[in-house]
Design an enzyme around this catalytic site. Structure first.
Site, short mmCIF file in Angstrom:
data_model
loop_
_atom_site.label_atom_id
_atom_site.label_comp_id
_atom_site.label_asym_id
_atom_site.label_seq_id
_atom_site.Cartn_x
_atom_site.Cartn_y
_atom_site.Cartn_z
N ARG A 45 4.07 -27.38 -10.13
CA ARG A 45 3.37 -28.39 -9.08
C ARG A 45 2.03 -28.34 -9.03
O ARG A 45 1.11 -29.30 -8.44
CB ARG A 45 4.29 -28.19 -7.80
CG ARG A 45 3.81 -26.75 -7.43
CD ARG A 45 4.70 -26.15 -6.11
NE ARG A 45 4.81 -24.82 -5.78
CZ ARG A 45 4.54 -23.99 -4.75
NH1 ARG A 45 4.40 -25.06 -3.75
NH2 ARG A 45 4.68 -22.72 -4.58
N GLU A 78 11.26 -40.17 4.26
CA GLU A 78 11.26 -40.49 2.80
C GLU A 78 11.85 -42.04 2.26
O GLU A 78 11.11 -42.60 1.44
CB GLU A 78 12.06 -39.45 2.06
CG GLU A 78 11.65 -38.14 2.11
CD GLU A 78 12.01 -37.28 3.37
OE1 GLU A 78 12.70 -37.87 4.17
OE2 GLU A 78 11.43 -36.26 3.79
N PHE A 88 14.61 -34.57 -1.84
CA PHE A 88 14.41 -35.73 -0.88
C PHE A 88 13.75 -36.99 -1.56
O PHE A 88 13.62 -37.89 -1.05
CB PHE A 88 13.34 -35.20 0.23
CG PHE A 88 13.64 -34.03 0.89
CD1 PHE A 88 15.06 -33.96 1.17
CD2 PHE A 88 12.81 -33.00 1.29
CE1 PHE A 88 15.60 -32.68 1.92
CE2 PHE A 88 13.39 -31.76 1.75
CZ PHE A 88 14.53 -31.70 2.14
N HIS A 141 9.73 -28.63 -6.32
CA HIS A 141 10.77 -28.07 -5.83
C HIS A 141 12.37 -28.07 -6.34
O HIS A 141 13.28 -27.93 -5.94
CB HIS A 141 10.86 -27.66 -4.57
CG HIS A 141 9.73 -27.16 -4.01
ND1 HIS A 141 8.43 -27.54 -4.10
CD2 HIS A 141 9.62 -25.90 -3.05
CE1 HIS A 141 7.62 -26.66 -3.49
NE2 HIS A 141 8.08 -25.78 -2.87
N ASP A 198 15.25 -20.98 0.21
CA ASP A 198 15.81 -22.11 1.14
C ASP A 198 16.94 -22.35 1.12
O ASP A 198 17.92 -22.94 1.65
CB ASP A 198 14.80 -23.28 1.18
CG ASP A 198 13.43 -23.18 1.71
OD1 ASP A 198 13.53 -22.21 2.71
OD2 ASP A 198 12.61 -24.18 1.52
#
Lengths: 281, 324
Positions: free
Chosen positions: B20, B68, B93, B119, B127
């Site tokens: 990222r 989103e 998302f 992610h 998570d």
């Protein structure tokens, strides 16, 4: 003074187009199309500043996004008669290999269309992006949208409505077609939405109401007022009260003609109520 | 290892970074070089490493908030007027949550939107499964006209981010959260749809994407010690797939292992299997998750538990060689 006689003639001709298009393929959405005919005729022929021809980016002209894509018959008729493509092509509505798909799309390259719509609730977000692109480009022109009232049941609208006010997107005029009908019945029967005006105002929009949404003079007056409220830090909403099926007596005041085509007899009756003005396609 | 270096190309690294951050660096560079590039984020600026772009180009950044669907629509609209929007949020998302918005307003409408997704997969970690999407490659590759890219390290992610701005059409760029070895060159030329041959071999082809590329290289070292030469191919672009590179390799090796941080359903492996079925039926084994959701854990623990590591690749390679 705007030439409302021409707009009236065009409205009648567009009504004929709508009826003939959906009758030919025995499918499509005449009710909402007829209810928005005066509005779209006025928008494309009197209200919007448009360039000659069509390019996707639309820099230096007003843009329009149809969010409730199922009223494609009125949209196709109005944009073809505004010069984007030959009116004869209305003959191909919903047919195989046509650019006039059941719901509007850019996929077949039909001039005048900038986004696919049909899956409801997406048009305002797209229009906000286009409006923000105009600001980045220093383009002072406006972005217009049209949405069904039932369509406001889609949650994405409220994301967009919240965003527009928060980001001061004041170069957009979003019109809600308040015909009070949706597929399964009246909006009050299906999912009562309370005061749409109060909701938009609570979200930070300026709201202009057009009580007679099938009256061209009222539309021109209301849209002029809406335009005068742009550029002042707030997005502008027009609540356009229309009658579904307007101009064809047996299609009015009911949701029954939302997505149903007239038979031969009904077509003849509808056309008789709207005698040819500018020539059938 | 002396002999290994002589006979087989090996890869080492001196630094680990998250992919990222490669996206963030690539986006920042685009901000300096391409005035049409704009960026959108749904309340995850830090996670997506977009700070530099925003700092240098505040007027070209759109904070959408936690919305989103609206972000995808706004991105589609920004293309009308000539902008090249890069959206940033987690892979979950970026895809599943907004599938219909991407389908209608971006893919079907042929809008030049770059959907940049961090992610992705199990390596999101603690998570848990609500955020660990293992279906996104499948969702995106099924959309007509969508380009699907999954990069393997910092340098490749940076290069890919820059490259997709020059490609007209919707792109799904998938990367991840954890730090991983940087082993591709800083000055690499990133060609969409062009596989990268990492090691040459004759016994088995290993086609890997994303974080599994490094694992495939590690596996190739273990295999080499067993006297097996593996041809490791870095497939950064899952769609369009470099069919020629895959077919050329299996013509030599006669078997293949595909490796990805994704469900075997809808992933790279299925795309490869189709190419082989049509052109040259070849024994294939899949390193992928097995039709399951993930769970909480550290990235390394999860990759071990779900069999997405070099050991799993070695095992599948040994199996598939027996099936030749």
């Amino acid at each position: 003074m705007p030439n409302t006689k021409h707009l009236e003639d065009l409205t009648i001709q567009v009504r004929r187009d709508i009826l003939r298009m959906v009758h030919k393929v025995n499918s499509g959405h005449p009710g909402g199309s007829l209810g928005c005919t005066e509005f779209l005729v006025s928008l494309y022929n009197e209200i919007m500043e448009r360039k000659e021809g069509f390019d996707m980016d639309g820099i230096g002209e007003d843009l329009f996004f149809l969010s409730n894509g199922h009223i494609s018959p009125v949209f196709y008729s109005v944009i073809s008669r505004a010069g984007y493509f030959p009116v004869e092509e209305l003959n191909t509505f919903r047919l195989l290999n046509s650019r006039l798909q059941g719901h509007p799309t850019t996929h077949e390259g039909l001039p005048g269309v900038r986004i696919a719509s049909g899956s409801l609730g997406q048009g305002m977000s797209v229009a906000l992006g286009a409006a923000q692109a105009k600001k980045l480009n220093g383009d002072k022109h406006l972005v217009y949208t049209l949405h069904g009232d039932g369509e406001l049941q889609e949650g994405q609208n409220w994301e967009a409505i919240m965003y527009a006010a928060a980001k001061k997107v004041d170069n957009i005029i979003s019109t809600i077609d308040l015909n009070g009908q949706q597929i399964d019945g009246s909006t009050d029967e299906v999912l009562p939405m309370g005061s749409i005006k109060a909701k938009f105002e609570a979200f930070g929009w300026v709201v202009v109401e057009i009580e007679e949404g099938n009256n061209i003079d009222a539309i021109l007056k209301g849209m002029a007022e809406a335009k005068s409220k742009t550029g002042k830090g707030k997005p502008v909403c027009v609540l356009l009260k229309t009658i579904m099926g307007h101009g064809v007596d047996f299609m009015m005041y009911t949701h029954a003609w939302h997505g149903k085509a007239p038979n031969d007899e009904q077509l003849a009756k509808g056309l008789a109520q709207n005698p040819e003005t500018l020539g059938d396609y | 290892m002396e002999g290994l270096g002589r006979l087989m190309k090996t890869y080492t690294y001196t630094e680990k970074k998250d992919t990222r951050s490669g996206f963030g660096a690539g986006l920042a560079e685009l901000g300096r070089t391409n005035p049409n590039v704009v960026a959108l984020c749904a309340d995850l600026i830090g996670s997506l490493k977009m700070e530099k772009f925003i700092e240098e180009n505040p007027e070209r950044f759109f904070q959408i908030g936690i919305a989103e669907a609206n972000m995808m629509g706004i991105a589609a609209g920004l293309t009308i007027g000539g902008k090249i929007p890069f959206t940033g949020t987690f892979a979950n998302f970026s895809t599943g949550r907004v599938y219909d918005q991407i389908r209608q307003s971006i893919a079907y409408s042929d809008k030049n939107v770059k959907i940049c997704a961090s992610h992705a997969g199990l390596t999101l970690g603690e998570d848990g499964a609500t955020h660990q999407i293992l279906e996104d490659i499948g969702l995106m590759k099924m959309l007509p006209g969508m380009t699907v890219i999954n990069t393997c390290d910092y340098n490749q992610t940076k290069a890919a981010t820059i490259a997709i701005a020059a490609h007209h059409g919707p792109v799904y760029l998938r990367f991840g959260r954890p730090v991983v070895p940087i082993f591709t060159p800083e000055d690499q030329k990133f060609e969409i749809g062009k596989a990268v041959m990492l090691t040459e071999g004759t016994d088995v082809t290993i086609v890997a994407t994303g974080h599994l590329v490094w694992e495939a290289l590690e596996a190739s070292k273990v295999l080499f010690e067993k006297g097996i030469t593996a041809e490791v191919i870095n497939i950064h672009t899952i769609k369009p797939l470099d069919e020629e590179a895959i077919l050329k390799s299996v013509a030599k090796t006669g078997c293949i292992v595909t490796a990805e941080e994704h469900n075997y359903l809808g992933g790279l492996g299925e795309s490869v299997a189709r190419v082989l079925a049509l052109n040259n039926p070849t024994p294939q084994e899949f390193v992928a998750t097995n039709d399951t959701f993930g769970e909480s854990g550290t990235p390394a623990q999860l990759m071990d538990k779900y069999g997405l590591n070099s050991a799993a690749i070695v095992e599948k390679a040994l199996n598939v060689i027996k099936r030749k």
